[in-house]
Motif scaffolding. Structure first.
Motif, PDB file in Angstrom:
ATOM      1  N   ASN A  69      46.559  11.240 -69.600  1.00  9.14           N
ATOM      2  CA  ASN A  69      45.473  10.433 -70.155  1.00  9.14           C
ATOM      3  C   ASN A  69      44.102  11.001 -69.810  1.00  9.14           C
ATOM      4  O   ASN A  69      43.199  11.001 -70.645  1.00  9.14           O
ATOM      5  N   VAL A  70      43.956  11.487 -68.572  1.00  6.82           N
ATOM      6  CA  VAL A  70      42.679  12.061 -68.150  1.00  6.82           C
ATOM      7  C   VAL A  70      42.316  13.269 -69.012  1.00  6.82           C
ATOM      8  O   VAL A  70      41.154  13.473 -69.357  1.00  6.82           O
ATOM      9  N   ILE A  71      43.310  14.054 -69.378  1.00  2.44           N
ATOM     10  CA  ILE A  71      43.066  15.252 -70.188  1.00  2.44           C
ATOM     11  C   ILE A  71      42.875  14.916 -71.668  1.00  2.44           C
ATOM     12  O   ILE A  71      41.914  15.356 -72.308  1.00  2.44           O
ATOM     13  N   PHE A  72      43.791  14.118 -72.199  1.00  2.00           N
ATOM     14  CA  PHE A  72      43.819  13.941 -73.647  1.00  2.00           C
ATOM     15  C   PHE A  72      42.939  12.808 -74.168  1.00  2.00           C
ATOM     16  O   PHE A  72      42.539  12.848 -75.338  1.00  2.00           O
ATOM     17  N   ASP A  73      42.648  11.800 -73.356  1.00  2.82           N
ATOM     18  CA  ASP A  73      41.796  10.713 -73.845  1.00  2.82           C
ATOM     19  C   ASP A  73      40.413  11.223 -74.266  1.00  2.82           C
ATOM     20  O   ASP A  73      39.961  10.947 -75.390  1.00  2.82           O
ATOM     21  N   PRO A  74      39.713  11.992 -73.414  1.00  2.00           N
ATOM     22  CA  PRO A  74      38.412  12.508 -73.854  1.00  2.00           C
ATOM     23  C   PRO A  74      38.521  13.521 -74.996  1.00  2.00           C
ATOM     24  O   PRO A  74      37.684  13.524 -75.910  1.00  2.00           O
ATOM     25  N   VAL A  75      39.546  14.385 -74.953  1.00  2.00           N
ATOM     26  CA  VAL A  75      39.694  15.424 -75.982  1.00  2.00           C
ATOM     27  C   VAL A  75      40.001  14.803 -77.348  1.00  2.00           C
ATOM     28  O   VAL A  75      39.341  15.103 -78.356  1.00  2.00           O
ATOM     29  N   ILE A 103      28.684  13.495 -75.885  1.00  2.00           N
ATOM     30  CA  ILE A 103      28.201  12.584 -74.836  1.00  2.00           C
ATOM     31  C   ILE A 103      29.258  11.534 -74.511  1.00  2.00           C
ATOM     32  O   ILE A 103      29.546  11.251 -73.343  1.00  2.00           O
ATOM     33  N   LEU A 104      29.855  10.976 -75.546  1.00  2.00           N
ATOM     34  CA  LEU A 104      30.889   9.958 -75.346  1.00  2.00           C
ATOM     35  C   LEU A 104      32.098  10.538 -74.627  1.00  2.00           C
ATOM     36  O   LEU A 104      32.701   9.875 -73.777  1.00  2.00           O
ATOM     37  N   SER A 116      33.609   9.338 -71.127  1.00  2.00           N
ATOM     38  CA  SER A 116      35.021   8.952 -71.129  1.00  2.00           C
ATOM     39  C   SER A 116      35.797   9.683 -70.042  1.00  2.00           C
ATOM     40  O   SER A 116      36.694   9.114 -69.413  1.00  2.00           O
ATOM     41  N   THR A 117      35.454  10.946 -69.804  1.00  2.00           N
ATOM     42  CA  THR A 117      36.118  11.713 -68.744  1.00  2.00           C
ATOM     43  C   THR A 117      35.896  11.056 -67.387  1.00  2.00           C
ATOM     44  O   THR A 117      36.825  10.953 -66.572  1.00  2.00           O
ATOM     45  N   LEU A 118      34.668  10.597 -67.151  1.00  2.00           N
ATOM     46  CA  LEU A 118      34.348   9.942 -65.879  1.00  2.00           C
ATOM     47  C   LEU A 118      35.136   8.647 -65.703  1.00  2.00           C
ATOM     48  O   LEU A 118      35.825   8.457 -64.695  1.00  2.00           O
TER      49      LEU A 118
END
Length: 208
Positions: free
Chosen positions: A131-137, A156-157, A161-163
């Motif tokens: 999720n950490v990798i693919f949610d922002p991507v 920017i979003l 989202s990564t944070l």
């Protein structure tokens, strides 16, 4: 005494955990407004998506997370456009967590508490790392190419989202692992901890 139907129990657990995903995400979140009317948030909803996969397996657990978190998006004017992305990603969290926990480690068949704790932790980390990798991507491309947001705005979003996704992941791993290892013996004592990955056995029992 009438014998409990394992399939009915499994679907009941799926519905309960979907409801928990929704409630925790919807009412126990810290929302951060972002430019363009968008937002991101700190929440522990993913913990119950992971917990569902640990208890029920990847398919049922992923479905619980996808439905619960998806409904949360649908009922929020800010997140409603993100429903398709959320549904797919949460289902994948469940699949990956369930794959590690039950297809690789077979934790539902083990009676060694240390082994179960270790692999439930590893499985939780695997699901949240995805999720950490693919949610922002996925979010970046979804907002830019599906929702038509400018590249700068989508970037920017994605950074925000990564944070939030990273913080949420740490919270979810700790919470899901702790809850699973507390609930597991209690459910087993009541005969409510079903074996995972043995659909033929469930169907056989359900037919009796």
């Amino acid at each position: 005494m009438q014998k409990r139907n394992p399939l009915v129990i499994k679907w009941a657990h799926t519905a309960l955990l979907a409801a928990l995903c929704y409630v925790v995400f919807q009412f126990l979140q810290i929302k951060i407004p972002l430019p363009g009317g968008d937002a991101t948030s700190f929440h522990a909803g993913n913990a119950f998506c992971v917990l569902a996969a640990l208890l029920l397996g990847g398919t049922y657990g992923g479905l619980a997370g996808a439905v619960g978190m998806g409904i949360g998006d649908l009922l929020d004017p800010v997140y409603v456009v993100s429903f398709p992305k959320t549904f797919v990603l949460k289902f994948c969290i469940g699949l990956i967590t369930g794959l590690v926990a039950h297809r690789i480690a077979h934790i539902s068949e083990s009676h060694d508490s240390k082994y179960v704790f270790k692999w439930s932790l590893i499985a939780s980390i695997a699901g949240m790392l995805f999720n950490v990798i693919f949610d922002p991507v996925v979010g970046y491309f979804y907002k830019q190419y599906i929702l038509g947001q400018p590249q700068e705005m989508a970037s920017i979003l994605a950074k925000w989202s990564t944070l939030t996704t990273s913080v949420n992941a740490v919270i979810s791993v700790i919470l899901a692992t702790a809850l699973y290892n507390v609930l597991r013996p209690a459910l087993a004592k009541q005969g409510l901890l079903l074996p995972v990955g043995k659909s033929s056995a469930i169907k056989k029992d359900a037919a009796k």
